[in-house]
Motif scaffolding. Structure first.
Motif, short mmCIF file in Angstrom:
data_model
loop_
_atom_site.label_atom_id
_atom_site.label_comp_id
_atom_site.label_asym_id
_atom_site.label_seq_id
_atom_site.Cartn_x
_atom_site.Cartn_y
_atom_site.Cartn_z
N GLY A 88 0.82 -1.21 0.00
CA GLY A 88 0.00 0.00 0.00
C GLY A 88 0.85 1.25 0.00
O GLY A 88 1.73 1.45 -0.84
N TYR A 89 0.58 2.11 0.97
CA TYR A 89 1.26 3.40 1.06
C TYR A 89 2.78 3.24 1.11
O TYR A 89 3.52 4.10 0.59
N TRP A 90 3.26 2.14 1.68
CA TRP A 90 4.70 1.97 1.87
C TRP A 90 5.37 1.29 0.68
O TRP A 90 6.53 0.92 0.76
N GLY A 91 4.67 1.09 -0.41
CA GLY A 91 5.31 0.64 -1.64
C GLY A 91 5.20 -0.85 -1.88
O GLY A 91 4.22 -1.50 -1.49
N ILE A 92 6.23 -1.39 -2.50
CA ILE A 92 6.23 -2.79 -2.93
C ILE A 92 7.51 -3.45 -2.44
O ILE A 92 8.61 -2.90 -2.57
N PHE A 93 7.36 -4.64 -1.88
CA PHE A 93 8.50 -5.43 -1.43
C PHE A 93 8.58 -6.68 -2.30
O PHE A 93 7.59 -7.38 -2.51
N ARG A 94 9.77 -6.97 -2.83
CA ARG A 94 9.98 -8.16 -3.66
C ARG A 94 11.06 -9.02 -3.03
O ARG A 94 12.04 -8.50 -2.48
N TYR A 95 10.89 -10.32 -3.15
CA TYR A 95 11.94 -11.23 -2.72
C TYR A 95 12.07 -12.37 -3.73
O TYR A 95 11.12 -12.71 -4.45
N ASP A 96 13.25 -12.95 -3.79
CA ASP A 96 13.53 -14.06 -4.71
C ASP A 96 14.49 -15.01 -3.98
O ASP A 96 15.65 -14.67 -3.75
N LEU A 97 13.99 -16.16 -3.61
CA LEU A 97 14.77 -17.16 -2.88
C LEU A 97 15.07 -18.33 -3.80
O LEU A 97 14.19 -18.83 -4.49
N GLU A 98 16.34 -18.78 -3.81
CA GLU A 98 16.75 -19.91 -4.65
C GLU A 98 17.56 -20.90 -3.82
O GLU A 98 18.35 -20.51 -2.95
N ILE A 99 17.37 -22.19 -4.13
CA ILE A 99 18.15 -23.25 -3.51
C ILE A 99 18.60 -24.19 -4.62
O ILE A 99 17.79 -24.56 -5.49
N GLY A 100 19.88 -24.58 -4.64
CA GLY A 100 20.38 -25.47 -5.68
C GLY A 100 21.29 -26.55 -5.12
O GLY A 100 21.98 -26.34 -4.11
N LYS A 101 21.27 -27.70 -5.77
CA LYS A 101 22.10 -28.83 -5.33
C LYS A 101 22.49 -29.66 -6.55
O LYS A 101 21.66 -29.94 -7.41
N LEU A 102 23.78 -30.05 -6.61
CA LEU A 102 24.28 -30.89 -7.70
C LEU A 102 24.90 -32.16 -7.13
O LEU A 102 25.68 -32.10 -6.17
N TRP A 103 24.55 -33.31 -7.72
CA TRP A 103 25.15 -34.59 -7.38
C TRP A 103 25.95 -35.08 -8.58
O TRP A 103 25.50 -34.95 -9.73
N GLY A 104 27.12 -35.62 -8.35
CA GLY A 104 27.99 -36.07 -9.43
C GLY A 104 29.24 -35.23 -9.50
O GLY A 104 29.45 -34.31 -8.70
N THR A 105 30.09 -35.56 -10.45
CA THR A 105 31.35 -34.85 -10.64
C THR A 105 31.37 -34.25 -12.04
O THR A 105 31.21 -34.96 -13.04
N VAL A 106 31.58 -32.93 -12.12
CA VAL A 106 31.47 -32.23 -13.41
C VAL A 106 32.57 -31.19 -13.55
O VAL A 106 33.13 -30.73 -12.55
N PRO A 107 32.89 -30.77 -14.76
CA PRO A 107 33.79 -29.63 -14.96
C PRO A 107 33.07 -28.34 -14.60
O PRO A 107 31.84 -28.27 -14.56
N PHE A 108 33.84 -27.29 -14.32
CA PHE A 108 33.27 -26.08 -13.74
C PHE A 108 32.17 -25.42 -14.57
O PHE A 108 31.27 -24.79 -14.00
N PRO A 109 32.15 -25.47 -15.93
CA PRO A 109 31.05 -24.81 -16.64
C PRO A 109 29.68 -25.39 -16.32
O PRO A 109 28.66 -24.74 -16.60
N PHE A 110 29.62 -26.61 -15.74
CA PHE A 110 28.34 -27.23 -15.44
C PHE A 110 27.95 -27.09 -13.97
O PHE A 110 26.94 -27.65 -13.54
#
Length: 829
Positions: free
Chosen positions: A670-692
């Motif tokens: 309302g009067y105090w505007g807009i609040f935005r949030y963006d939460l992310e969680i990531g997990k990788l299993w295995g062995t890969v070169p850095f670009p992946f």
């Protein structure tokens, strides 16, 4: 490892909420004499503090029910002492009442104001606010109605000099349609009508709109029809804020409206046999997003009968000279108020100059044929929430003459023919072509489009001066399938690059949206970006940089992507890709160290399958034939992607599983505007070169990017498991509007914060060495904050950014940005 349990608990606490709606309170029983036990007929029973009441029948039985209840009832009868009994609101209950005879004789009494010198307008608006939940249609278990919409766009401020131009001489008859009854003479250029049935059920909540007919001046586009009903175009007066042009306006029925408005009780009278009081209101402070206007309030139910207002002239909003709204309500059943007419008109002018030509946008919406509290079953709501019936655009003139809620004037009837003529004027076609090219970046030439023009020229140290040209089929070729291609050449590396692709619909509008997108790419891109997704090079990003644009790879491969939208707001996707990537230049290299020996790796080959899910309840879009823009959702948006490396398929060398979950939301305050949030969680299993791995997106340009860590270098941090959070609060001028010297500038303040924490296992170094400029986040989180001002010259945003951690993480000739100023262009109302 990161503990997902704590994260999901936090998410649950963040998103948890319980809605509360007004329900009917029902009280019944028998009125008797306390001593004789005889029933008392014609006793008066009412909800305390309201005007809602009833009388007992000849046998002393009574039934009192209403949305307009309180927490107690008062029972009275001549010769008996009045009695007050507590009850439970929003429930049905039996209450038998025994009255005792009164020993007192009726005496004179005096009615006094509850509070000395209280403004009667304040007392009335408090009643309106107290009864909002009852008078708001969301209290109902279900409702249905038929909606008629008419939307019109007009060019205004037409003068004699403009109309006498030579180019109009053969078409001067169109100026016979000019209307001079408004403040500015205007000429209609676009008109749309629609007829639909809207259905709503509260538990479980479901909405469905059936578009029955549309009439559109200009090209017949079936995809437009679904955006012409009530779901996209409704403003609820009883909400605390009214969301208009992407800005939050304080509603005159806001729970705290007396903090924002001056209020006056100025009149009373009958409107449609309803005795009403007239309240006039205006903002207390300049530049507030508020209204000037009036509303007529029903004296018994405290429902708004008529609401008429305009945006305050000095409100902090861009490109709008004026905006007027009028809403009319009727009591369609006892204690059920519904809007029956909604009229709005906006005077839109990019230069905000009353002497320059601008546009009127008009919307008239009528509602009738109400059905209240008769919910449909689950089967009715299956499928898409907006259903466009067959042949909606093929209705006859006789059909429209009969079905329109509001009859067109003679001049309006001629508009359709006139508009079809106007759109073919050379000057009008030129304006449309210029605007379309600026917005889309493509020039339409019949069945093809050339572009995008922003990427014709760019520069990087690897390719040198790069020139690019693209072509794609237009809607004139097909609205079901598109072919596109792009070719580029670098003067330094002297190599050709190209992209080829097609996308086509399996089903589009009436069934679940199903789209196939196929791409073949042999091109240069930044190594930390999502492969196969657009990341264009342009002249601005080439030169306005703090570090050279040299962390590049060559991507060569094929991706087949299938998108399936089950219903609007919920979709799944699957992608299958095979590609190889090659490091370019001296800064980014693929190398592997074994003991004292370091050897280079020419290319990395990979085959990958990615499954995606996206859920955004009630998300709405504005669609072209192939692409669409999200208008957002009032609820959190959830995204989940799971990728699987397939070793041994087409030279692929890696077996891994990679999951990323995200939730983001826009919270209107309302009067105090807009609040935005963006939460992310990531997990990788295995062995890969850095670009992946998960490569956290940095930004080395002078432009601000909402999705990047703007003080982080490109590829500076990598993880195989991580959690990140980005927050931003847009105040919209709450503080700067209080400073007289800055108020007229209409600047708007904002603050942001971004943090990411992750881990990186050493096993990945067995496949490929990390770049010398990269490291993990194992020691501590990376964090940055910023404070900014937007709406500078109406289109510029400037942020001051502070990096809070890893302040000495310099590598090679790449220095850390501890503090910086960044800017971006943005167009917002």
């Amino acid at each position: 490892m990161l503990n997902p349990k704590h994260i999901f608990v936090a998410i649950g606490l963040l998103l948890w909420s319980i809605p509360n709606f007004g329900q009917k309170t029902k009280v019944y029983g028998v009125i008797t004499d306390k001593i004789t036990k005889e029933t008392i007929p014609f006793a008066t029973i009412s909800f305390k503090g309201t005007k809602t009441g009833t009388t007992s029948d000849i046998d002393g039985n009574y039934l009192l029910e209403s949305y307009y209840s309180s927490d107690s009832i008062i029972v009275s009868f001549i010769g008996y002492a009045p009695k007050t009994i507590g009850i439970k609101k929003d429930q049905s209950q039996k209450v038998n009442i025994a009255l005792a005879t009164s020993e007192k004789i009726l005496t004179e009494f005096v009615v006094e104001a509850s509070k000395k010198d209280e403004n009667p307008a304040h007392a009335l608006i408090k009643k309106v606010i107290d009864n909002k939940k009852i008078n708001n249609r969301v209290k109902l278990d279900a409702y249905e109605y038929e909606v008629y919409n008419k939307i019109e766009f007009d060019i205004n401020n037409l003068d004699e000099k403009f109309m006498n131009r030579k180019v109009f001489q053969k078409f001067d008859f169109v100026f016979d349609m000019i209307d001079s009854t408004d403040e500015k003479p205007y000429l209609p250029i676009f008109i749309i009508e629609s007829l639909s049935d809207y259905h709503y059920r509260r538990k479980p909540e479901e909405k469905k709109e059936i578009i029955k007919a549309t009439k559109i001046s200009g090209p017949e586009n079936e995809s437009i029809s679904q955006y012409l009903g009530d779901m996209y175009q409704n403003i609820n007066l009883y909400d605390n804020t009214m969301y208009i042009f992407g800005r939050q306006f304080i509603s005159p029925t806001n729970n705290n409206m007396l903090l924002h408005y001056k209020l006056y009780l100025t009149d009373s009278g009958y409107i449609d046999n309803n005795w009403c009081y007239k309240l006039e209101f205006m903002p207390k402070r300049k530049s507030d997003l508020a209204f000037v206007g009036e509303m007529w309030v029903h004296d018994t139910t405290y429902a708004v009968k008529v609401f008429e207002a305009s945006i305050a002239g000095d409100a902090n909003i861009n490109f709008i000279n004026s905006y007027r709204i009028k809403q009319t309500f009727e009591q369609v059943e006892d204690e059920v108020w519904m809007m029956t007419l909604d009229e709005t008109i906006a005077d839109i002018n990019p230069l905000e100059n009353d002497k320059q030509k601008g546009f009127y946008g008009r919307k008239t919406t009528s509602y009738k044929n109400f059905v209240i509290n008769k919910p449909r079953d689950d089967e009715f709501y299956n499928g898409t929430d907006i259903l466009v019936l067959d042949s909606v655009q093929n209705k006859s003139s006789e059909f429209w003459d009969e079905q329109r809620h509001i009859k067109l004037t003679e001049k309006e009837n001629k508009i359709y023919y006139m508009i079809d003529t106007v759109k073919n004027l050379p000057i009008v076609k030129t304006y449309i072509d210029v605007i379309q090219t600026l917005v889309t970046g493509y020039k339409v030439l019949g069945p093809i489009e050339l572009g995008p023009y922003s990427s014709i020229y760019s520069y990087n140290p690897i390719e040198g001066h790069r020139f690019s040209a693209g072509i794609q089929t237009s809607n004139d070729f097909s609205t079901q399938i598109m072919f596109k291609g792009n070719v580029a050449y670098g003067l330094t590396d002297e190599k050709w690059k190209y992209n080829l692709g097609t996308k086509f619909f399996i089903s589009k509008s009436k069934k679940p949206r199903r789209l196939v997108d196929i791409k073949y790419v042999n091109d240069v891109t930044q190594f930390d970006r999502q492969l196969f997704e657009p990341y264009s090079q342009n002249i601005i990003s080439s030169f306005l940089r703090r570090n050279p644009y040299n962390k590049l790879i060559n991507l060569k491969g094929l991706r087949v992507h299938y998108f399936h939208e089950w219903f609007e707001g919920f979709s799944n996707s699957i992608s299958v890709s095979n590609y190889n990537i090659k490091a370019l230049g001296d800064v980014l290299t693929f190398s592997k160290t074994q003991g004292p020996v370091t050897s280079s790796v020419n290319s990395l080959y990979n085959s990958e399958i990615t499954l995606g899910m996206r859920f955004a309840k009630d998300e709405k879009f504005v669609s072209g034939e192939f692409n669409r823009i999200s208008l957002g959702s009032a609820k959190p948006i959830f995204e989940l992607d799971a990728s699987f490396g397939v070793k041994g398929v087409l030279n692929s060398g890696y077996d891994y599983q990679k999951v990323k979950f995200g939730v983001k939301d826009r919270v209107l305050l309302g009067y105090w505007g807009i609040f935005r949030y963006d939460l992310e969680i990531g997990k990788l299993w295995g062995t890969v070169p850095f670009p992946f791995l998960f490569i956290h997106n940095g930004n080395e340009t002078w432009g601000y990017n909402n999705n990047d860590f703007n003080a982080m270098n490109i590829g500076e941090f990598m993880s195989d498991e991580y959690v990140s959070l980005s927050v931003a609060h847009y105040f919209g001028g709450v503080f700067l509007n209080r400073i007289p010297l800055l108020r007229k500038l209409k600047w708007r303040e904002l603050v942001t914060g971004k943090i990411v924490y992750g881990r990186l296992n050493d096993r990945h170094a067995q496949v490929l060495d990390l770049p010398s400029f990269s490291s993990s986040l194992s020691d501590k989180p990376y964090a940055e904050v910023s404070a900014g001002i937007e709406n500078i010259f109406k289109v510029v945003r400037v942020d001051a950014i502070w990096r809070l951690t890893y302040l000495d993480n310099n590598a090679q000739d790449i220095s850390v940005l501890r503090f910086g100023i960044r800017a971006k262009l943005q167009f917002e109302f």
